[in-house]
Design a protein around this motif. Structure first.
Motif, PDB file in Angstrom:
ATOM      1  N   VAL A 408     -10.540   1.163  -1.718  1.00 44.14           N
ATOM      2  CA  VAL A 408      -9.125   0.782  -1.666  1.00 44.14           C
ATOM      3  C   VAL A 408      -9.046  -0.636  -2.222  1.00 44.14           C
ATOM      4  N   PHE A 441      -1.182   6.898   1.865  1.00 47.97           N
ATOM      5  CA  PHE A 441      -0.718   6.539   0.511  1.00 47.97           C
ATOM      6  C   PHE A 441       0.340   7.519   0.027  1.00 47.97           C
ATOM      7  N   GLY A 444       3.597   6.646   1.709  1.00 48.89           N
ATOM      8  CA  GLY A 444       4.143   5.363   1.269  1.00 48.89           C
ATOM      9  C   GLY A 444       4.478   4.469   2.456  1.00 48.89           C
ATOM     10  N   ALA A 445       4.497   3.175   2.208  1.00 54.55           N
ATOM     11  CA  ALA A 445       4.697   2.204   3.280  1.00 54.55           C
ATOM     12  C   ALA A 445       6.034   2.386   3.980  1.00 54.55           C
ATOM     13  N   ASN A 483      -1.252  -5.529   1.669  1.00 52.39           N
ATOM     14  CA  ASN A 483      -1.784  -4.783   0.526  1.00 52.39           C
ATOM     15  C   ASN A 483      -2.093  -3.360   0.962  1.00 52.39           C
ATOM     16  N   SER A 484      -2.647  -2.605   0.061  1.00 50.43           N
ATOM     17  CA  SER A 484      -2.930  -1.206   0.358  1.00 50.43           C
ATOM     18  C   SER A 484      -3.988  -1.047   1.443  1.00 50.43           C
ATOM     19  N   LEU A 487      -2.185  -0.591   4.820  1.00 49.84           N
ATOM     20  CA  LEU A 487      -1.652   0.756   5.008  1.00 49.84           C
ATOM     21  C   LEU A 487      -2.780   1.745   5.254  1.00 49.84           C
ATOM     22  N   ALA A 488      -3.878   1.604   4.517  1.00 52.60           N
ATOM     23  CA  ALA A 488      -5.006   2.522   4.656  1.00 52.60           C
ATOM     24  C   ALA A 488      -5.599   2.475   6.052  1.00 52.60           C
TER      25      ALA A 488
END
Length: 701
Positions: A408, A441, A444-445, A483-484, A487-488
């Motif tokens: 990620v 993902f 989505g956020a 950042n991603s 979320l991950a």
């Protein structure tokens, strides 16, 4: 020389007239006075009588109310009251009598209570004008009963009684100036049972923690008062305003269930132990809390017993806190300025390890289930999947490929196993981090954090207990996730914090068809005579997901127990669903873990939810969610009988228990970006309770 003639001493007629006139005047004035007195008596007698009596000493006595009781859901008393008595001496009334009455009174008090005769005599004779001297407080009924029966003999007849009985009666008649004032003492019949649910009371009927604090205004009543005054015959009379007793609280707690979970937790702590272990039992169909317990209980009848602190601190640590407390109190009393080297501005700087004895007790009393936060770990994964199904981001037919980790950005985030090809259902059952990250993902956020909020994370549950932690700052939202990676990791339950109560309340909505009920500990408010004042029923705060999504999630979690990470939760004859959790604590050193299991039964229509968390178990390999699963199963096996949940016709047990318990959601050493780690270090509010066996401080405290 001729003799003088003697003066005539007889009253002359003029003199007689004057005397009659004077005497008549006096009689006339006397008659006027009599008439005037009669007139005043007839017209203003009451007014003058009141004026005279108003100059007399008027006393009054408080008549205490009885604080309301606390019951379990089946009417068992969890908190009640015991009458206590204060012995009052009235020296002036004692000394007004013959000396023999003082002697008889002193002898009787010595005989029945063992009081020193010399001290009694000194108290009486040093306060000869007093009508009110408190001699002893907090006397029990057993102490007072025999003496009170002796005093009652004063009204008995001496006719036809034995010589000994007659002497006893005459002795009772000679006791003067002794009375008792009644009050109430709070009593908890089962000592430490449900201590963090109930709370306790301090002086003045002030509730501290638990139900005692939250429902303090309901439990308290209003004191009455007895007024004493003299009537026109100067006899003392009284006017009484009766006290109004407090209302009682019927809780949702089931005493049998509470005893079961407390015993199972004790067994676990005696055998293994942890920093702190918690067990929460709820009815997912209405938000009722059936049982709630944590490690290190304390005696509600002795909430400030220093011995109970030994479960958290060593004696030397307790002694240091006591010394620091004494020092602080002295400084506050004298407003002295601190001139120590570490304080140039005259202000005492408190370091992290400086605690007062009261700080220590507050740690003992607080309810970690609603006050402490931790990263939930994989117990959050069903929420991630439910979000995808409800929002339309998932269809239920998805497949994922797990190689054991996922890149990620520049971070390689690990999974517990290399799962290979895996279905959505197995992603929940086998707790695959890689699948969850991909799902996050895909959602989505915006969608992910919208549903996280709907499920109650970062929000108050509204539970009717004091001390619920505000977790708003411990979760992200779509506008501020860094950042991603954020979320991950959030997708599999790490890098944000919640309380056990938030997790349980949201989880109930996952399995009950999507109804988020306000969790509650009180079922009913009753008056002191048992009449219902208020029913506290289930309250739906919002809808989280559809019944269809809920049914799908239940089936996924049933497979978790049948063939996934929770097979040790199986009970023959029962359909059980659940989810394991193994959250790696900050710093991500793969040594300290917060493990958990949340299970429910029956799967089709859940009536029972049990949530177990174990913070840093005292074992060499902490990342073993099986410990939580086994503890949950031990509780459920007995609780289903208490609730009358019968076995189903289909045997849902699975013999493949051996090696399926696993570390299910831990990340690799490089999981988090340093900025995210810093955020959690700052915000995480994990339990501060120490273990008997493991005193190592958690790195993220």
């Amino acid at each position: 020389m001729a003799k003088k003639k003697k003066a005539d001493r007889r009253l002359t007629t003029p003199m007689k007239g004057k005397l009659i006139l004077v005497f008549g005047g006096i009689i006339f004035l006397f008659l006027i006075l009599v008439v005037k007195l009669c007139y005043v008596t007839a017209t203003k007698g009451k007014e003058y009588e009141t004026a005279v009596l108003s100059q007399q000493k008027h006393d009054s006595t408080i008549l205490p109310f009885e604080r309301g009781k606390i019951y379990d859901r089946n009417g068992n008393i969890l908190a009640t009251n015991e009458k206590i008595y204060t012995l009052i001496l009235e020296p002036q009334n004692i000394l007004l009598q013959d000396k023999k009455y003082e002697e008889a009174t002193i002898n009787a008090l010595h005989e029945y209570f063992g009081f020193s005769k010399s001290k009694l005599k000194k108290t009486i004779e040093d306060n000869p004008y007093s009508y009110y001297e408190v001699y002893k407080k907090n006397m029990t009924y057993d102490e007072v009963e025999k003496f009170q029966k002796f005093l009652d003999l004063a009204d008995a007849s001496t006719k036809g009684v034995s010589k000994a009985k007659k002497a006893k009666i005459e002795s009772a008649k000679m006791v003067k100036g002794v009375s008792f004032e009644e009050d109430y003492k709070r009593v908890y019949p089962y000592n430490s049972l449900a201590c963090r649910v109930l709370g306790y009371t301090s002086s003045g009927n002030v509730g501290n923690w638990g139900i005692e604090q939250y429902y303090n205004s309901q439990l308290n009543g209003v004191n009455g008062r007895a007024y004493y005054y003299f009537n026109e015959e100067l006899d003392q009379e009284q006017s009484v305003k009766e006290p109004k007793n407090g209302n009682s609280v019927v809780s949702t707690i089931d005493m049998q269930i509470q005893k079961i979970i407390e015993q199972k937790l004790k067994d676990f702590d005696d055998k293994i132990g942890s920093k702190v272990t918690n067990i929460l039992v709820m009815n997912p169909q209405n938000g009722e809390i059936l049982g709630m317990t944590s490690s290190y209980p304390y005696n509600l009848n002795k909430p400030m017993d220093e011995k109970s602190l030994l479960s958290l601190y060593s004696q030397s640590e307790i002694d240091k806190m006591k010394a620091y407390t004494k020092q602080k109190q002295a400084e506050e009393a004298t407003d002295s300025e601190d001139t120590s080297e570490d304080s140039k501005d005259g202000t005492k700087k408190k370091t992290d390890d400086q605690k007062t004895i009261y700080d220590a007790f507050n740690e003992l009393w607080r309810n970690s289930i609603i006050s402490d936060t931790n990263e939930p770990g994989s117990t959050y994964k069903p929420f991630t999947v439910a979000t995808g199904l409800e929002s339309g981001a998932l269809t239920g037919n998805e497949n994922y490929f797990c190689t054991g980790s996922l890149m990620v950005g520049k971070r390689n985030i690990g999974c517990s196993h290399v799962h290979g090809n895996i279905t959505l259902k197995d992603a929940v059952a086998k707790s695959c981090n890689v699948a969850m990250m991909n799902i996050g993902f895909k959602e989505g956020a915006d969608t992910f954090y919208k549903y996280q909020n709907i499920f109650g994370f970062g929000r108050s549950t509204g539970i009717d207990l004091p001390g619920e932690t505000d977790t708003k700052s411990l979760v992200y939202n779509a506008s501020n996730y860094s950042n991603s990676v954020t979320l991950a990791t959030n997708a599999f339950g790490q890098n944000f914090n919640c309380t056990m109560m938030q997790m349980a309340a949201g989880f109930c909505s996952l399995i009950n068809g999507g109804n988020y009920y306000r969790p509650h500990i009180a079922k009913q408010i009753q008056s002191d005579n048992g009449a219902v004042v208020k029913d506290i029923g289930k309250e739906v705060l919002r809808k989280t997901i559809s019944e269809e999504t809920s049914a799908t999630i239940r089936s996924y979690m049933q497979q978790t127990v049948e063939s996934g990470t929770g097979t040790k939760a199986q009970i023959e004859g029962y359909s059980i669903g659940g989810k394991t959790g193994t959250a790696e604590k900050i710093p991500r050193n793969k040594k300290d873990y917060y493990i958990s299991f949340i299970g429910f039964t029956p799967v089709e229509s859940p009536q029972l939810l049990i949530y177990v968390t174990i913070d840093e178990p005292n074992v060499s390999f902490q990342a073993n969610a099986g410990l939580a699963v086994e503890l949950e199963k031990a509780c459920m096996e007995e609780i289903v009988d208490v609730l009358g949940i019968k076995p189903e016709t289909t045997d849902t047990s699975n013999t493949d228990n051996a090696s399926t318990e696993q570390k299910d959601d831990t990340t690799s050493a490089t999981t988090e970006a340093s900025s995210n780690t810093a955020k959690n270090k700052e915000n995480t509010s994990s339990s501060t309770t120490k273990s008997k066996k493991n005193t190592k401080d958690a790195a993220n405290q």
